[in-house]
Design a protein around this motif. Structure first.
Motif, mmCIF file in Angstrom:
data_model
loop_
_atom_site.group_PDB
_atom_site.id
_atom_site.type_symbol
_atom_site.label_atom_id
_atom_site.label_comp_id
_atom_site.label_asym_id
_atom_site.label_seq_id
_atom_site.Cartn_x
_atom_site.Cartn_y
_atom_site.Cartn_z
ATOM 1 N N ARG A 150 20.318 -0.926 -33.738
ATOM 2 C CA ARG A 150 20.929 0.284 -33.467
ATOM 3 C C ARG A 150 20.204 1.701 -33.049
ATOM 4 N NH1 ARG A 150 26.192 -0.917 -32.598
ATOM 5 N NH2 ARG A 150 26.663 -2.948 -34.134
ATOM 6 N N GLN A 190 19.210 1.502 -29.620
ATOM 7 C CA GLN A 190 20.449 1.137 -28.653
ATOM 8 C C GLN A 190 20.540 3.212 -28.218
ATOM 9 O OE1 GLN A 190 24.060 0.820 -29.651
ATOM 10 N NE2 GLN A 190 25.170 0.113 -28.509
ATOM 11 N N LEU A 208 18.067 0.012 -23.344
ATOM 12 C CA LEU A 208 19.006 -1.220 -23.700
ATOM 13 C C LEU A 208 18.394 -2.273 -23.322
ATOM 14 C CD1 LEU A 208 21.198 1.837 -21.591
ATOM 15 C CD2 LEU A 208 21.327 1.329 -24.460
ATOM 16 N N ALA A 223 17.502 -3.862 -26.245
ATOM 17 C CA ALA A 223 18.788 -3.414 -27.905
ATOM 18 C C ALA A 223 19.930 -4.642 -27.016
ATOM 19 C CB ALA A 223 19.666 -1.816 -27.704
ATOM 20 N N ARG A 224 20.797 -4.944 -26.268
ATOM 21 C CA ARG A 224 21.243 -5.837 -25.402
ATOM 22 C C ARG A 224 20.927 -7.392 -25.933
ATOM 23 N NH1 ARG A 224 22.275 -8.410 -19.568
ATOM 24 N NH2 ARG A 224 24.471 -9.633 -20.637
ATOM 25 N N CYS A 276 25.741 -2.420 -25.113
ATOM 26 C CA CYS A 276 24.792 -1.887 -24.526
ATOM 27 C C CYS A 276 24.988 -2.388 -22.288
ATOM 28 C CB CYS A 276 23.871 -2.876 -24.245
ATOM 29 S SG CYS A 276 22.543 -1.850 -26.455
#
Length: 333
Positions: A203, A206, A225, A228-229, A244
């Motif tokens: 989190r 992101q 991103l 994070a994805r 994301c």
């Protein structure tokens, strides 16, 4: 049975936990053990809460709180009040949430339970944050962070840092000052990683990506991103992965928009370069609509330069992609 139920609950095996705890509750009732009954009710209520089953959770917790109060077990009653406050908070029922959490905090203070008291303070800070009452939110969350650090609770510390980072992101977005937000979120991410909380860490990653995106620092944003994805996908959080993907799509759209501007100004080499880059990025994140739109504009550029074979190839490919995703307007190439 109660212990087995609690073990299943700690392993997120909620069905087995519910079965064991319900059976244990019945047994405690049969032998007249009111504290055991209340504890089972409390655990069952918390399981419903974790699954966002708020009416069932509220019913169990109110019953548990009543039983705890009858036998004067103040810790159990305060814990029920705390979770009931959080349930109101999750449903945006802020006045009820504040009342419950303040009462719970008072009870925790009276019996010397520092962890319970600081958790209530943290939740009250989050309520102020959700109502855009930033000065009160910062005060409460900073105090909560300090208290968590004193008692050595790293998860609570990281959560407060994360919330403070989010607040500063919202405040400083308007002022274009992100340094404190980046620092808080980076620290929070580190803490989450050290205690093995992958959800909390991703989190933060992101949000860091979103901050870079808002500063037009696209390479950094794409890096954060994208990572994070992947993390969201690995832990099975489809919503996080989709968020994301959406933000990555926004970035690549901005890049394709630059290409479109060059196209409108007849700056075809610059337009082609940017659109090819955007198309490649869209394909990497499997965002087919964006890739098809880039192909379509690239076809138009070839057409404007009388490069008809290349134009036909690009437009046919774009039409095929639009057909596949059901975009009828785009398919009329």
């Amino acid at each position: 049975l109660q212990r087995l139920g609690d073990i299943h609950y700690m392993q997120s095996e909620y069905s087995q936990a519910t079965e064991k705890l319900t059976n244990a509750q019945s047994e405690f009732e049969n032998i007249g053990d009111r504290r055991g009954t209340a504890q089972c009710l409390q655990s069952l209520g918390y399981i419903h809460y974790l699954q966002s089953e708020y009416p069932q959770a509220t019913e169990k917790l109110i019953n548990a709180q009543t039983e705890f109060e009858k036998i004067e077990f103040r810790l159990g009653a305060a814990q029920c009040l705390q979770i009931l406050g959080d349930i109101h908070r999750m449903q945006d029922e802020y006045p009820q949430a504040i009342a419950k959490l303040k009462n719970a905090q008072t009870e925790f203070d009276k019996i010397g339970n520092k962890l319970g008291a600081v958790q209530c303070l943290q939740s009250l800070g989050d309520i102020h944050r959700m109502q855009d009452e930033y000065p009160q939110a910062v005060e409460k969350l900073t105090n909560a962070q300090t208290e968590f650090e004193k008692i050595g609770n790293r998860l609570g510390t990281a959560q407060c840092l994360n919330s403070l980072g989010d607040i500063r992101q919202e405040i400083y977005y308007m002022q274009h000052q992100y340094i404190q937000a980046l620092e808080n979120l980076t620290n929070a991410q580190t803490e989450f990683e050290m205690i093995g909380d992958r959800q909390g860490a991703v989190r933060c990653q992101q949000t860091l990506g979103n901050i870079h995106r808002m500063q037009n620092e696209y390479p950094h944003a794409i890096e954060k991103l994208t990572i994070a994805r992947i993390e969201f996908q690995m832990i099975g959080d489809r919503r996080g992965a989709a968020q994301c993907l959406q933000r990555l799509g926004d970035i690549h759209y901005m890049q394709s928009d630059l290409g479109y501007i060059h196209y409108l100004q007849s700056e075809y080499p610059q337009a082609t370069e940017k659109l090819i880059n955007a198309q490649t990025e869209f394909e990497k994140i499997e965002f087919r609509l964006g890739a098809a739109q880039c192909l379509q504009i690239l076809g138009d550029i070839h057409c404007m330069q009388d490069e008809y074979p290349q134009a036909i190839a690009k437009l046919k490919n774009a039409q095929t992609e639009f057909d596949k995703i059901g975009n009828k307007l785009g398919a009329v190439c």
